[in-house]
Design a protein around this motif. Structure first.
Motif, mmCIF file in Angstrom:
data_model
loop_
_atom_site.group_PDB
_atom_site.id
_atom_site.type_symbol
_atom_site.label_atom_id
_atom_site.label_comp_id
_atom_site.label_asym_id
_atom_site.label_seq_id
_atom_site.Cartn_x
_atom_site.Cartn_y
_atom_site.Cartn_z
ATOM 1 N N UNK A 260 35.138 -76.300 25.994
ATOM 2 C CA UNK A 260 33.882 -75.749 25.981
ATOM 3 C C UNK A 260 34.012 -75.047 24.201
ATOM 4 N N UNK A 261 35.557 -74.549 24.100
ATOM 5 C CA UNK A 261 35.935 -74.627 22.848
ATOM 6 C C UNK A 261 36.111 -76.067 21.898
ATOM 7 N N UNK A 262 35.964 -76.524 22.265
ATOM 8 C CA UNK A 262 35.939 -78.267 21.530
ATOM 9 C C UNK A 262 34.624 -78.108 21.985
ATOM 10 N N UNK A 263 33.737 -78.515 22.618
ATOM 11 C CA UNK A 263 32.532 -78.795 22.838
ATOM 12 C C UNK A 263 31.904 -77.628 21.266
ATOM 13 N N UNK B 219 41.366 -73.143 32.639
ATOM 14 C CA UNK B 219 41.636 -73.482 31.516
ATOM 15 C C UNK B 219 41.523 -74.198 30.575
ATOM 16 N N UNK B 220 41.173 -75.451 31.503
ATOM 17 C CA UNK B 220 40.893 -76.714 30.960
ATOM 18 C C UNK B 220 39.253 -76.461 31.314
ATOM 19 N N UNK C 205 32.745 -79.194 18.218
ATOM 20 C CA UNK C 205 32.459 -80.433 17.773
ATOM 21 C C UNK C 205 30.696 -79.995 17.574
ATOM 22 N N UNK C 206 30.059 -79.440 18.465
ATOM 23 C CA UNK C 206 28.622 -79.140 17.912
ATOM 24 C C UNK C 206 28.570 -78.415 16.491
ATOM 25 N N UNK C 207 29.091 -77.766 15.794
ATOM 26 C CA UNK C 207 29.149 -77.491 14.717
ATOM 27 C C UNK C 207 29.608 -78.148 13.684
ATOM 28 N N UNK C 208 30.925 -79.534 13.922
ATOM 29 C CA UNK C 208 30.753 -80.722 13.313
ATOM 30 C C UNK C 208 29.709 -81.958 12.960
ATOM 31 N N UNK C 209 28.709 -81.718 14.095
ATOM 32 C CA UNK C 209 27.720 -82.618 13.925
ATOM 33 C C UNK C 209 26.731 -82.800 13.068
#
Length: 186
Positions: free
Chosen positions: A30-33, A24-25, A36-40
């Motif tokens: 992976x979802x957060x990554x 689960x973690x 974040x990659x979409x925001x970079x």
């Protein structure tokens, strides 16, 4: 023997629960990554609140602390523009490097505009340091003419601007490093 079987079942259940939680973690990371990659921005760097390279600078008319009139049309090619706030620790840390950098610019004080955004009384120390190397404007908030024209929303903000062929003033650099020596164009 019954105790040993119960202990093995307990440890097995505990390991299975640990595995489920770990998966689960990993899924969440992976979802957060992905978010974040979409925001970079380019090169994997995070976008800042600074105006983008190529963005047009809005019209403005203001006065410097010396009483000199300053307008959008008065910004020459390769003008260094900075926004500082007196209560900002990174601003206080970057100020000496900025002053040294501005002092070494080939165009001198005419090529540098510095805005100190905040209470005028608190801005006095910044104004004193910046005045010898820049045309200094004190503004009380981000809605003041210069800050609004540049859409400066974070401090310190360091930009280079130049008029393009049509005379439109645009941001030419928004991620300035002050540790490189300044050399005159040849």
């Amino acid at each position: 023997m019954a105790f040993l079987i119960a202990a093995v079942v307990f440890v097995g259940t505990l390991c299975t629960l640990d595995l489920v939680l770990t998966l689960g973690v990993i899924k969440r990371l992976r979802e957060h990554s992905e978010q974040l990659s979409g925001a970079s921005g380019p090169g994997g760097r995070f976008d800042t609140l600074d105006p983008a390279v190529g963005e047009e600078v809005g019209e403005f008319a203001t006065a410097t602390v010396d009483g000199e009139r300053l307008t959008h049309g008065m910004l020459a090619a390769d003008t260094l523009v900075a926004f500082f706030a007196p209560g900002c620790r990174p601003c206080r840390e970057k100020l000496p490097a900025f002053v040294d950098h501005a002092r070494a610019l080939p165009g001198g004080r005419a090529q540098v505009v510095a805005a100190v955004v905040g209470d005028p009384a608190e801005s006095a120390a910044f104004v004193a340091e910046l005045s010898p190397v820049a045309r200094v404007v004190v503004e009380e908030g981000p809605d003041a003419p210069l800050s609004a024209a540049f859409r400066a929303r974070s401090y310190p903000t360091l930009l280079r601007v130049s008029p393009d062929a049509d005379g439109t003033v645009r941001v030419t650099a928004n991620r300035m490093t002050l540790d490189r020596p300044v050399t005159a164009a040849r």
